[in-house]
Motif scaffolding. Structure first.
Motif, PDB file in Angstrom:
ATOM      1  N   TRP A  60      -2.431   6.989  -5.562  1.00 48.82           N
ATOM      2  CA  TRP A  60      -1.636   6.449  -6.658  1.00 48.82           C
ATOM      3  C   TRP A  60      -1.487   4.934  -6.580  1.00 48.82           C
ATOM      4  CZ3 TRP A  60      -0.423   8.797 -11.014  1.00 48.82           C
ATOM      5  CH2 TRP A  60      -0.514  10.186 -11.047  1.00 48.82           C
ATOM      6  N   ILE A  61      -2.035   4.316  -5.556  1.00 56.90           N
ATOM      7  CA  ILE A  61      -1.940   2.863  -5.399  1.00 56.90           C
ATOM      8  C   ILE A  61      -3.198   2.232  -5.989  1.00 56.90           C
ATOM      9  CG2 ILE A  61      -1.801   0.966  -3.739  1.00 56.90           C
ATOM     10  CD1 ILE A  61      -0.269   3.023  -1.901  1.00 56.90           C
ATOM     11  N   ARG A  62      -2.995   1.345  -6.932  1.00 59.73           N
ATOM     12  CA  ARG A  62      -4.114   0.709  -7.630  1.00 59.73           C
ATOM     13  C   ARG A  62      -4.547  -0.543  -6.865  1.00 59.73           C
ATOM     14  NH1 ARG A  62      -2.676   0.122 -13.510  1.00 59.73           N
ATOM     15  NH2 ARG A  62      -0.793  -0.782 -12.631  1.00 59.73           N
TER      16      ARG A  62
ATOM     17  N   LEU B 148       2.175   4.352  -8.483  1.00 64.87           N
ATOM     18  CA  LEU B 148       2.871   5.291  -7.600  1.00 64.87           C
ATOM     19  C   LEU B 148       4.320   5.455  -8.042  1.00 64.87           C
ATOM     20  CD1 LEU B 148       2.621   5.394  -3.757  1.00 64.87           C
ATOM     21  CD2 LEU B 148       4.834   5.446  -4.851  1.00 64.87           C
ATOM     22  N   LEU B 149       4.963   4.345  -8.413  1.00 60.60           N
ATOM     23  CA  LEU B 149       6.363   4.390  -8.851  1.00 60.60           C
ATOM     24  C   LEU B 149       6.511   4.997 -10.239  1.00 60.60           C
ATOM     25  CD1 LEU B 149       7.483   0.815  -7.703  1.00 60.60           C
ATOM     26  CD2 LEU B 149       7.737   2.973  -6.459  1.00 60.60           C
ATOM     27  N   GLN B 150       5.503   4.855 -11.083  1.00 58.70           N
ATOM     28  CA  GLN B 150       5.579   5.363 -12.453  1.00 58.70           C
ATOM     29  C   GLN B 150       5.448   6.873 -12.524  1.00 58.70           C
ATOM     30  OE1 GLN B 150       2.384   2.989 -13.987  1.00 58.70           O
ATOM     31  NE2 GLN B 150       3.753   1.438 -14.809  1.00 58.70           N
ATOM     32  N   ASN B 151       4.790   7.475 -11.550  1.00 57.19           N
ATOM     33  CA  ASN B 151       4.598   8.921 -11.542  1.00 57.19           C
ATOM     34  C   ASN B 151       5.777   9.580 -10.829  1.00 57.19           C
ATOM     35  OD1 ASN B 151       3.610  11.407  -9.857  1.00 57.19           O
ATOM     36  ND2 ASN B 151       2.307  11.279 -11.667  1.00 57.19           N
TER      37      ASN B 151
ATOM     38  N   ARG C 173       8.877  10.477  -5.996  1.00 57.94           N
ATOM     39  CA  ARG C 173       9.792  11.357  -5.262  1.00 57.94           C
ATOM     40  C   ARG C 173       9.238  11.681  -3.878  1.00 57.94           C
ATOM     41  NH1 ARG C 173      14.191  14.099  -6.180  1.00 57.94           N
ATOM     42  NH2 ARG C 173      14.126  13.671  -8.406  1.00 57.94           N
ATOM     43  N   MET C 174       7.939  11.951  -3.804  1.00 58.08           N
ATOM     44  CA  MET C 174       7.333  12.268  -2.515  1.00 58.08           C
ATOM     45  C   MET C 174       7.469  11.096  -1.546  1.00 58.08           C
ATOM     46  SD  MET C 174       3.454  13.500  -1.664  1.00 58.08           S
ATOM     47  CE  MET C 174       3.597  14.922  -2.728  1.00 58.08           C
TER      48      MET C 174
ATOM     49  N   ILE D 255      13.199  -1.975  -4.549  1.00 59.15           N
ATOM     50  CA  ILE D 255      12.993  -0.741  -5.322  1.00 59.15           C
ATOM     51  C   ILE D 255      13.115   0.472  -4.416  1.00 59.15           C
ATOM     52  CG2 ILE D 255      11.365   0.583  -6.731  1.00 59.15           C
ATOM     53  CD1 ILE D 255      10.090  -2.213  -7.461  1.00 59.15           C
ATOM     54  N   ILE D 256      12.284   0.518  -3.384  1.00 58.67           N
ATOM     55  CA  ILE D 256      12.315   1.699  -2.522  1.00 58.67           C
ATOM     56  C   ILE D 256      13.531   1.688  -1.603  1.00 58.67           C
ATOM     57  CG2 ILE D 256       9.894   2.361  -2.631  1.00 58.67           C
ATOM     58  CD1 ILE D 256       9.357   0.678  -0.183  1.00 58.67           C
TER      59      ILE D 256
END
Length: 185
Positions: free
Chosen positions: A16-18, A36-39, A44-45, A71-72
């Motif tokens: 998920w990391i671009r 990764l944050l948008q999904n 959540r994982m 953010i995290i």
């Protein structure tokens, strides 16, 4: 439906990391965590990995490095039911601060934290999105130590081993946890 029971969490999240080539400069492979944050599932994982790692560690606070560590870090603090401390770039905090300068590839930068952000003996997780050269993480670590906090662990989503930041931190006896790593810059 996706079967998550036998999932390699690191590989799943890494997917998920671009990677954005040549940004912000030629030759740099920027690791962008926004997908990764948008999904909702991957976000959540990611948070759950950190929550399960620290939930039994008697953490008092989570300190997040400007800006993606906010953010995290803030979500992790919420989930652990502890306070959150922002460690910001110089000049962004309104109250009395302590500062730590660190080296960048071309020049220096400074991060700051409020002098009352934590107290001696507080058990803190220090978090950011990425460990590259380790300068920002090391500066945050030194700030927390100066105020008497015990940094239980420095944590990040990504480590870039070729840039040596993880090795620098480990050589300074800073405990480090990252979810995944990428080769190259």
């Amino acid at each position: 439906m996706e079967n998550l029971s036998n999932l390699d969490y690191s590989s799943y999240l890494k997917g998920w990391i671009r990677t954005v080539p040549n940004w912000p400069a030629q030759g740099v492979m920027f690791r962008d965590i926004t997908p990764l944050l948008q999904n909702p599932k991957s976000f959540r994982m990611l948070i759950d990995i950190f929550v399960h790692r620290y939930m039994g560690e008697n953490i008092d606070m989570v300190a997040g490095l400007d800006a993606r560590g906010f953010i995290i870090g803030s979500v992790l603090a919420y989930e652990l039911n502890v306070g959150f401390v922002p460690i910001r770039k110089k000049g962004k905090l309104p109250f009395t601060t302590v500062a730590e300068e660190y080296e960048l590839e071309y020049g220096n930068a400074t991060v700051e934290m409020h002098t009352d952000a934590c107290k001696p003996g507080d058990r803190v997780v220090l978090i950011d999105d990425l460990i590259a050269t380790g300068g920002t993480m090391m500066a945050g670590y030194k700030l927390l130590q100066r105020l008497g906090a015990e940094v239980v662990e420095a944590a990040g989503i990504i480590e870039l081993p070729e840039l040596g930041g993880g090795d620098l931190l480990r050589a300074q006896d800073v405990p480090l946890f990252t979810v995944c790593s990428f080769d190259g810059h």
